[in-house]
Design an enzyme around this catalytic site. Structure first.
Site, short mmCIF file in Angstrom:
data_model
loop_
_atom_site.label_atom_id
_atom_site.label_comp_id
_atom_site.label_asym_id
_atom_site.label_seq_id
_atom_site.Cartn_x
_atom_site.Cartn_y
_atom_site.Cartn_z
N ASP A 28 0.85 -1.19 0.00
CA ASP A 28 0.00 0.00 0.00
C ASP A 28 0.89 1.24 0.00
O ASP A 28 1.90 1.31 0.71
CB ASP A 28 -0.91 -0.01 1.24
N ILE A 29 0.51 2.21 -0.79
CA ILE A 29 1.31 3.44 -0.94
C ILE A 29 1.33 4.27 0.35
O ILE A 29 2.27 5.01 0.61
CB ILE A 29 0.80 4.25 -2.16
N ASN A 85 -13.03 -3.14 2.44
CA ASN A 85 -13.96 -2.01 2.58
C ASN A 85 -14.94 -2.01 1.41
O ASN A 85 -14.52 -2.17 0.27
CB ASN A 85 -13.18 -0.69 2.61
N GLY A 91 -15.29 3.66 3.86
CA GLY A 91 -14.12 4.42 3.41
C GLY A 91 -13.45 3.84 2.19
O GLY A 91 -12.25 4.03 1.98
N GLN A 92 -14.22 3.11 1.36
CA GLN A 92 -13.60 2.57 0.13
C GLN A 92 -13.19 3.72 -0.78
O GLN A 92 -14.01 4.56 -1.14
CB GLN A 92 -14.57 1.62 -0.60
N HIS A 98 -10.38 -5.10 -3.36
CA HIS A 98 -9.06 -5.44 -2.81
C HIS A 98 -9.20 -5.86 -1.36
O HIS A 98 -10.08 -5.41 -0.65
CB HIS A 98 -8.10 -4.26 -2.94
N HIS A 100 -7.11 -5.85 2.15
CA HIS A 100 -5.96 -5.32 2.87
C HIS A 100 -5.40 -6.44 3.76
O HIS A 100 -6.18 -7.14 4.42
CB HIS A 100 -6.37 -4.17 3.81
P1 5GP Z 1 -9.72 1.42 0.34
O1 5GP Z 1 -9.87 2.63 1.21
O2 5GP Z 1 -10.34 1.61 -1.01
O3 5GP Z 1 -10.14 0.16 1.02
O4 5GP Z 1 -8.17 1.25 0.14
C1 5GP Z 1 -7.46 1.79 -0.93
C2 5GP Z 1 -5.99 1.72 -0.58
O5 5GP Z 1 -5.24 1.89 -1.76
C3 5GP Z 1 -5.55 2.81 0.41
O6 5GP Z 1 -4.99 2.22 1.58
C4 5GP Z 1 -4.50 3.61 -0.39
O7 5GP Z 1 -3.42 4.02 0.40
C5 5GP Z 1 -4.10 2.63 -1.47
N1 5GP Z 1 -3.69 3.24 -2.73
C6 5GP Z 1 -4.34 4.24 -3.40
N2 5GP Z 1 -3.70 4.53 -4.54
C7 5GP Z 1 -2.63 3.69 -4.60
C8 5GP Z 1 -1.58 3.52 -5.57
O8 5GP Z 1 -1.50 4.18 -6.59
N3 5GP Z 1 -0.64 2.57 -5.28
C9 5GP Z 1 -0.69 1.80 -4.15
N4 5GP Z 1 0.29 0.91 -3.97
N5 5GP Z 1 -1.67 1.95 -3.23
C10 5GP Z 1 -2.62 2.87 -3.46
#
Ligand code: 5GP
Ligand code: ZN
Length: 111
Positions: A28-29, A85, A91-92, A98, A100
Site C-alpha cells: 500500500d502506498i 472495505n 471508506g472505500q 481489494h 488489505h
Molecule cells: P480502500 O480505502 O479503497 O479500502 O483502500 C485503498 C488503498 O489503496 C488505500 O490504503 C490507499 O493508500 C491505497 N492506494 C491508493 N492509490 C494507490 C496507488 O497508486 N498505489 C498503491 N500501492 N496503493 C494505493
C-alpha cells in the site's frame, strides 16, 4: 481505467510482492501498519457487493494469497488482519475490489 487496473497493466509502478495469472499483491502506498499489502484480482470487480455465485472464489483465492504473503513477510506467527472495505461508509477509496493485509504490530480496532 481505474488505478489498480493501471497497476495490473504496468502503466503505473507498484511494489509487487506476489503475482500469478489472476491475482496481484503489492505494498500500500500509504501504509497504516508496518506490513500493509493490497491483494487484488486482475479482473476489474468494483466492490465486495458485486461478488456473486460466479465470482465468489475471488474472496477465497485472495484469502489464500493473504496467508501466503503473510508467511513470505514473516507475520504468519505474530498474526494479521484482512479487511475489505465496501462503499462510502467503509471508506472505500479505490473501486476495484481489494483485500488489505495488515500486520507487523498489535493492531487496534478502528471503527
Ligand atoms: P480502500 O480505502 O479503497 O479500502 O483502500 C485503498 C488503498 O489503496 C488505500 O490504503 C490507499 O493508500 C491505497 N492506494 C491508493 N492509490 C494507490 C496507488 O497508486 N498505489 C498503491 N500501492 N496503493 C494505493
Ligand atoms: Zn480496476
Amino acid at each position: 481505467m481505474c488505478i489498480f487496473c493501471k497497476i495490473v497493466n504496468g502503466d503505473i509502478p507498484a511494489d509487487i510482492v506476489y503475482e500469478d495469472e489472476k491475482y496481484m499483491a503489492f505494498k500500500d502506498i500509504k501504509p497504516k501498519a508496518p506490513i500493509h499489502i493490497l491483494i487484488i484480482p486482475k479482473e476489474h470487480i468494483e466492490k465486495l457487493a458485486d461478488i456473486d455465485d460466479v465470482s465468489k472464489n475471488v474472496i477465497g483465492d485472495m484469502a489464500i494469497i493473504a496467508n501466503k504473503v503473510a508467511k513470505q513477510l514473516g507475520i504468519d506467527k505474530t498474526g494479521y488482519r484482512i479487511v475489505i472495505n465496501n462503499g462510502p461508509d467503509a471508506g472505500q477509496e479505490v473501486y476495484h475490489i481489494h483485500m488489505h493485509l495488515l500486520g507487523g504490530k498489535k493492531l487496534i480496532f478502528a471503527s
